[in-house]
Design an enzyme around this catalytic site. Structure first.
Site, PDB file in Angstrom:
ATOM      1  N   THR A  17     -10.435  -4.306  -4.470  1.00  0.00           N
ATOM      2  CA  THR A  17     -10.462  -5.703  -4.024  1.00  0.00           C
ATOM      3  C   THR A  17     -10.458  -5.788  -2.503  1.00  0.00           C
ATOM      4  O   THR A  17     -11.086  -6.650  -1.912  1.00  0.00           O
ATOM      5  CB  THR A  17      -9.224  -6.469  -4.565  1.00  0.00           C
ATOM      6  OG1 THR A  17      -9.089  -6.216  -5.969  1.00  0.00           O
ATOM      7  CG2 THR A  17      -9.354  -7.956  -4.354  1.00  0.00           C
ATOM      8  N   SER A 112      -1.766  -3.219   2.775  1.00  0.00           N
ATOM      9  CA  SER A 112      -1.240  -4.574   2.635  1.00  0.00           C
ATOM     10  C   SER A 112       0.207  -4.617   2.163  1.00  0.00           C
ATOM     11  O   SER A 112       1.089  -4.073   2.808  1.00  0.00           O
ATOM     12  CB  SER A 112      -2.144  -5.371   1.707  1.00  0.00           C
ATOM     13  OG  SER A 112      -1.800  -6.729   1.745  1.00  0.00           O
ATOM     14  N   HIS A 113       0.439  -5.220   0.992  1.00  0.00           N
ATOM     15  CA  HIS A 113       1.801  -5.445   0.518  1.00  0.00           C
ATOM     16  C   HIS A 113       2.347  -4.229  -0.235  1.00  0.00           C
ATOM     17  O   HIS A 113       3.485  -4.249  -0.682  1.00  0.00           O
ATOM     18  CB  HIS A 113       1.815  -6.645  -0.420  1.00  0.00           C
ATOM     19  CG  HIS A 113       0.859  -6.472  -1.561  1.00  0.00           C
ATOM     20  ND1 HIS A 113      -0.496  -6.537  -1.387  1.00  0.00           N
ATOM     21  CD2 HIS A 113       1.056  -6.173  -2.857  1.00  0.00           C
ATOM     22  CE1 HIS A 113      -1.094  -6.299  -2.553  1.00  0.00           C
ATOM     23  NE2 HIS A 113      -0.168  -6.080  -3.458  1.00  0.00           N
ATOM     24  N   LYS A 125     -10.053   0.005   5.392  1.00  0.00           N
ATOM     25  CA  LYS A 125     -10.962  -1.087   5.051  1.00  0.00           C
ATOM     26  C   LYS A 125     -11.937  -1.291   6.197  1.00  0.00           C
ATOM     27  O   LYS A 125     -11.556  -1.207   7.367  1.00  0.00           O
ATOM     28  CB  LYS A 125     -10.103  -2.335   4.855  1.00  0.00           C
ATOM     29  CG  LYS A 125     -10.857  -3.554   4.451  1.00  0.00           C
ATOM     30  CD  LYS A 125      -9.888  -4.635   4.021  1.00  0.00           C
ATOM     31  CE  LYS A 125      -9.532  -5.525   5.176  1.00  0.00           C
ATOM     32  NZ  LYS A 125      -9.235  -6.905   4.806  1.00  0.00           N
ATOM     33  N   ASP A 276       3.218 -10.405   4.718  1.00  0.00           N
ATOM     34  CA  ASP A 276       3.185  -9.103   4.044  1.00  0.00           C
ATOM     35  C   ASP A 276       2.937  -7.966   5.036  1.00  0.00           C
ATOM     36  O   ASP A 276       2.966  -8.163   6.249  1.00  0.00           O
ATOM     37  CB  ASP A 276       2.127  -9.107   2.935  1.00  0.00           C
ATOM     38  CG  ASP A 276       0.717  -9.169   3.486  1.00  0.00           C
ATOM     39  OD1 ASP A 276       0.539  -9.672   4.615  1.00  0.00           O
ATOM     40  OD2 ASP A 276      -0.214  -8.704   2.797  1.00  0.00           O
ATOM     41  N   ASP A 278       0.391  -6.338   6.182  1.00  0.00           N
ATOM     42  CA  ASP A 278      -0.657  -6.435   7.207  1.00  0.00           C
ATOM     43  C   ASP A 278      -0.831  -7.849   7.759  1.00  0.00           C
ATOM     44  O   ASP A 278      -1.788  -8.110   8.491  1.00  0.00           O
ATOM     45  CB  ASP A 278      -1.985  -5.899   6.662  1.00  0.00           C
ATOM     46  CG  ASP A 278      -2.497  -6.703   5.472  1.00  0.00           C
ATOM     47  OD1 ASP A 278      -1.666  -7.273   4.745  1.00  0.00           O
ATOM     48  OD2 ASP A 278      -3.728  -6.760   5.280  1.00  0.00           O
ATOM     49  N   ASP A 280      -1.528 -10.840   6.374  1.00  0.00           N
ATOM     50  CA  ASP A 280      -2.502 -11.835   5.929  1.00  0.00           C
ATOM     51  C   ASP A 280      -1.971 -12.754   4.824  1.00  0.00           C
ATOM     52  O   ASP A 280      -2.622 -13.731   4.480  1.00  0.00           O
ATOM     53  CB  ASP A 280      -3.840 -11.190   5.530  1.00  0.00           C
ATOM     54  CG  ASP A 280      -3.707 -10.127   4.464  1.00  0.00           C
ATOM     55  OD1 ASP A 280      -2.578  -9.894   3.975  1.00  0.00           O
ATOM     56  OD2 ASP A 280      -4.735  -9.512   4.124  1.00  0.00           O
ATOM     57  N   ARG A 281      -0.804 -12.442   4.263  1.00  0.00           N
ATOM     58  CA  ARG A 281      -0.250 -13.323   3.228  1.00  0.00           C
ATOM     59  C   ARG A 281       0.888 -14.159   3.788  1.00  0.00           C
ATOM     60  O   ARG A 281       1.460 -13.822   4.828  1.00  0.00           O
ATOM     61  CB  ARG A 281       0.300 -12.495   2.066  1.00  0.00           C
ATOM     62  CG  ARG A 281      -0.760 -11.713   1.350  1.00  0.00           C
ATOM     63  CD  ARG A 281      -0.164 -11.076   0.114  1.00  0.00           C
ATOM     64  NE  ARG A 281      -1.183 -10.292  -0.567  1.00  0.00           N
ATOM     65  CZ  ARG A 281      -1.123  -9.944  -1.842  1.00  0.00           C
ATOM     66  NH1 ARG A 281      -0.076 -10.285  -2.556  1.00  0.00           N
ATOM     67  NH2 ARG A 281      -2.087  -9.233  -2.385  1.00  0.00           N
ATOM     68  N   GLU A 363      -4.127 -17.648  -4.986  1.00  0.00           N
ATOM     69  CA  GLU A 363      -2.800 -17.797  -5.581  1.00  0.00           C
ATOM     70  C   GLU A 363      -1.856 -16.686  -5.169  1.00  0.00           C
ATOM     71  O   GLU A 363      -0.655 -16.803  -5.332  1.00  0.00           O
ATOM     72  CB  GLU A 363      -2.908 -17.850  -7.106  1.00  0.00           C
ATOM     73  CG  GLU A 363      -3.677 -16.692  -7.768  1.00  0.00           C
ATOM     74  CD  GLU A 363      -3.063 -15.337  -7.582  1.00  0.00           C
ATOM     75  OE1 GLU A 363      -1.835 -15.239  -7.705  1.00  0.00           O
ATOM     76  OE2 GLU A 363      -3.821 -14.379  -7.321  1.00  0.00           O
ATOM     77  N   LYS A 375      -7.619 -13.917   5.411  1.00  0.00           N
ATOM     78  CA  LYS A 375      -6.495 -14.799   5.214  1.00  0.00           C
ATOM     79  C   LYS A 375      -5.473 -14.515   6.313  1.00  0.00           C
ATOM     80  O   LYS A 375      -5.495 -13.448   6.924  1.00  0.00           O
ATOM     81  CB  LYS A 375      -5.912 -14.631   3.815  1.00  0.00           C
ATOM     82  CG  LYS A 375      -5.524 -13.222   3.393  1.00  0.00           C
ATOM     83  CD  LYS A 375      -5.210 -13.224   1.905  1.00  0.00           C
ATOM     84  CE  LYS A 375      -4.619 -11.904   1.427  1.00  0.00           C
ATOM     85  NZ  LYS A 375      -5.646 -10.914   1.078  1.00  0.00           N
TER      86      LYS A 375
HETATM   87  C1  VG1 Z   1      -4.688  -8.795  -4.821  1.00  0.00           C
HETATM   88  C2  VG1 Z   1      -4.693 -10.304  -4.947  1.00  0.00           C
HETATM   89  C3  VG1 Z   1      -5.914 -10.893  -4.267  1.00  0.00           C
HETATM   90  C4  VG1 Z   1      -5.956 -10.418  -2.801  1.00  0.00           C
HETATM   91  C5  VG1 Z   1      -5.901  -8.902  -2.756  1.00  0.00           C
HETATM   92  C6  VG1 Z   1      -5.838  -8.376  -1.340  1.00  0.00           C
HETATM   93  O1  VG1 Z   1      -5.822  -8.274  -5.472  1.00  0.00           O
HETATM   94  O2  VG1 Z   1      -4.648 -10.699  -6.300  1.00  0.00           O
HETATM   95  O3  VG1 Z   1      -5.855 -12.299  -4.341  1.00  0.00           O
HETATM   96  O4  VG1 Z   1      -7.127 -10.876  -2.165  1.00  0.00           O
HETATM   97  O5  VG1 Z   1      -4.748  -8.432  -3.450  1.00  0.00           O
HETATM   98  O6  VG1 Z   1      -4.761  -8.923  -0.648  1.00  0.00           O
HETATM   99  P1  VG1 Z   1      -5.758  -7.632  -6.950  1.00  0.00           P
HETATM  100  O7  VG1 Z   1      -7.135  -7.107  -7.210  1.00  0.00           O
HETATM  101  O8  VG1 Z   1      -4.692  -6.581  -6.909  1.00  0.00           O
HETATM  102  O9  VG1 Z   1      -5.362  -8.757  -7.852  1.00  0.00           O
HETATM  103  V1  VG1 Z   1      -3.867  -7.958   0.413  1.00  0.00           V
HETATM  104  O10 VG1 Z   1      -2.807  -8.976   1.264  1.00  0.00           O
HETATM  105  O11 VG1 Z   1      -3.309  -6.826  -0.623  1.00  0.00           O
HETATM  106  O12 VG1 Z   1      -5.040  -7.347   1.423  1.00  0.00           O
HETATM  107 CO    CO Z   2      -2.214  -8.260   2.934  1.00  0.00          CO
END
Ligand code: VG1
Ligand code: CO
Length: 542
Positions: A17, A112-113, A125, A276, A278, A280-281, A363, A375
């Site tokens: 993702t 990220s998180h 990325k 989070d 990085d 972005d959340r 979400e 984001k």
């Molecule tokens: C998750 C979230 C998605 C978000 C992605 C990256 O993906 O559901 O909404 O864009 O993380 O966010 P997944 O495929 O695990 O549902 V981050 O802040 O991890 O870059």
């Molecule tokens: Co993130």
């Protein structure tokens, strides 16, 4: 000085993702990082002499990979790399730097998180010249190249000092170490009424921001602490740590429970927020009230005109498919279009570039606008503060008034983590196979009116994405969505998204789990979660 090093492919470098995410020891395999970075460069054209942006969330292995990428960028012919001081750039800050300096693209080092540390997660990325995540045609090309790669290019050179702001020559390339925060903070000042927020805070309004020992610490300390006058104590866990202090830097009610508890206490501050790994959340909690990310998107969109950067109004709103329909009602009322995209920020880029949407959200606690192409956690916090300063009402008052006007979308996401991959695949396959016979049937007492597997055609470039999540619609507008995560690093994560709409005349003050109980039972009945996974309870509810 350029060295060509022979290598052999790994077969698992398919970006998910949001980039390639694996455990640190996996990335530490011989040439694993080099293969992926060279695959990125080999899939791009026309970057000779151009600028690359480089930075990450400061997690374990960040500094080492920065040095690897710098040497490889020099060998591959980039003219300049802008690197955040200490290797630090939040994801939205990196997006801004790419755009502001007209860079060719950027490499962001983050998972990220996900937790960090020697045995936890790392990620790489690639972002394109608009500042946003590479679209699927680029990530597909990177993956294809990684499957055949036989050499990478680097130079023999000592590590570059990335802690001192200034320029260094590396081969024929210039490495420019930039302040990680300055450009981002300047951008925020152009969007929001800092004077009004400062006045609000000066009048005794209390703000608490939890940086979760991750990348937003320095950004929040500068912007919220210093420029907005909230002071050092307003930012918790402000120093980025390679292992995030052993916590998940995931701003939800499970991992940011301390913050939540403080906002629910009798002497709570007026506004709490977190971001989070990085940056972005965002998590938004008012005194005594948690705002779901889907509601936050809707409330921000409804009030954005109160901030100077959005005074002219919004062109459109975009949300990921599993995000609740709360924003749809705001778009309706504003008379602007609403776009529904697959999960992941890479699907918003074309809409933002084409000027079709101004605000986007997911979400999963991601909200942002056309100011960058990612984001942006702190942006959401500042927009909330700007709205609070303009309306001079509490978060609870704003939420209550919003629901009274638009109705309320009760919403929760249930995550089943570390599930056996084969079992998760079987669950999804069975759901997909049964889609045709669901409409018209009754599940756990609820009448099904629609069932499909979400497919998307980008209205700007016509690209398509299929199998983006199974969605089941019930009479009255309730909905359940099932999809598998594309960001995990061990086993599979099943995400179940549950939503029920209550009109303005209905009961707007229910506890979410109670309001959703019949749908939760329907999710089990239709998907057989326990039968497939052996789990009777989700690991995380957000
Ligand atoms: C998750 C979230 C998605 C978000 C992605 C990256 O993906 O559901 O909404 O864009 O993380 O966010 P997944 O495929 O695990 O549902 V981050 O802040 O991890 O870059
Ligand atoms: Co993130």
């Amino acid at each position: 000085m350029t060295v060509t090093v022979a290598t052999t492919p790994y077969d698992d470098q398919k970006p998910g993702t949001s980039g390639l995410r694996k455990k640190v020891p996996h990335f530490q395999q011989p040439n694993y990082v080099e293969n992926f970075v060279q695959s990125i460069f080999d899939s791009l054209e026309g970057f000779a002499g151009q600028t690359l942006v480089l930075g990450g969330d400061g997690r374990f292995y960040n500094r080492e990979v920065v040095q690897i990428v710098l040497r490889m960028a020099a060998a591959n012919g980039f003219g300049r790399v802008l690197v955040g001081q200490g290797g630090i750039l939040s994801t939205p800050a990196a997006s801004n730097v790419i755009r502001r300096y007209g860079a060719f693209g950027g490499i962001i080092l983050s998972a990220s998180h996900n937790p960090g540390g020697p045995h936890e997660d790392f990620g790489i990325k690639y972002n394109i010249g608009n500042g946003g995540p590479a679209p699927e045609k680029v990530t597909d090309a990177i993956f294809a190249r990684s499957m055949t790669i036989d050499r990478y290019l680097t130079i023999e050179a000592a590590d570059v000092d990335i802690d001192t702001i200034g320029e260094t020559a590396l081969g024929g390339m210039t490495v420019q170490v930039i302040d990680s925060v300055a450009d981002y903070a300047a951008l925020m000042e152009t969007l929001f009424d800092f004077d009004a927020i400062r006045t609000l805070i000066g009048s005794g309004f209390r703000v608490l921001f939890d940086a979760m020992s991750a990348v937003t610490g320095p950004y929040a300390a500068e912007i919220i602490g210093r420029r907005l006058g909230a002071g050092e104590a307003a930012v918790l866990h402000a120093t980025p740590l390679p292992d995030f202090g052993g916590h998940h830097p995931d701003p939800n009610l499970v991992h940011a429970k301390d913050l939540y508890d403080r906002l629910m206490a009798p002497d709570a501050p007026d506004f709490g927020a977190a971001s989070d790994g990085d940056g972005d959340r965002n998590l938004i909690i008012g005194k005594g009230i948690f705002i779901t990310p889907s509601d936050s998107l809707a409330m921000l969109a409804a009030n954005a005109h109160l901030a100077p950067g959005y005074a002219k109004g919004l062109k459109g709103i975009a949300r990921s498919m599993p995000t609740s329909g709360a924003a749809d009602r705001v778009a309706d009322a504003l008379g602007i279009p609403l776009y529904e995209t697959p999960t992941g920020w890479k699907f918003f880029g074309t809409l933002l570039d084409a000027g079709l949407a101004t605000i986007c959200g997911e979400e999963s606690a991601g909200t942002g606008s056309d100011h960058v192409r990612e984001k942006d956690g702190l942006w959401a916090v500042l927009l909330w503060l700007n709205i609070l300063a303009a309306r001079r009402e509490s978060v609870a008052e704003i939420a209550t008034a919003h629901w009274a006007r638009y109705g309320r979308n009760y919403y929760a996401r249930h995550d089943y983590e570390g599930v056996d991959s084969a079992a998760a695949d079987a669950l999804m396959a069975e759901l997909r196979a049964g889609l045709g016979s669901l409409p018209g049937s009754t599940v756990a007492g609820l009448a099904v009116v629609s069932a499909d597997d979400f497919a998307y055609t980008d209205p700007v470039d016509g690209s398509t994405a299929t199998k983006q999540g199974v969605r089941i619609g019930f009479e009255g507008g309730s909905r359940i969505v099932f999809r598998l995560s594309g960001t995990g690093t061990s086993g599979a994560t099943l995400r179940v998204y549950i939503e029920r709409y209550e009109p303005p005349t209905g009961d707007l003050a229910q506890e979410t789990p109670i309001g959703l109980a019949p749908l939760i039972a329907a999710a089990e009945a239709v998907a057989g979660i326990a039968r497939h996974t052996g789990r009777t309870e989700p690991d995380v509810v957000t």
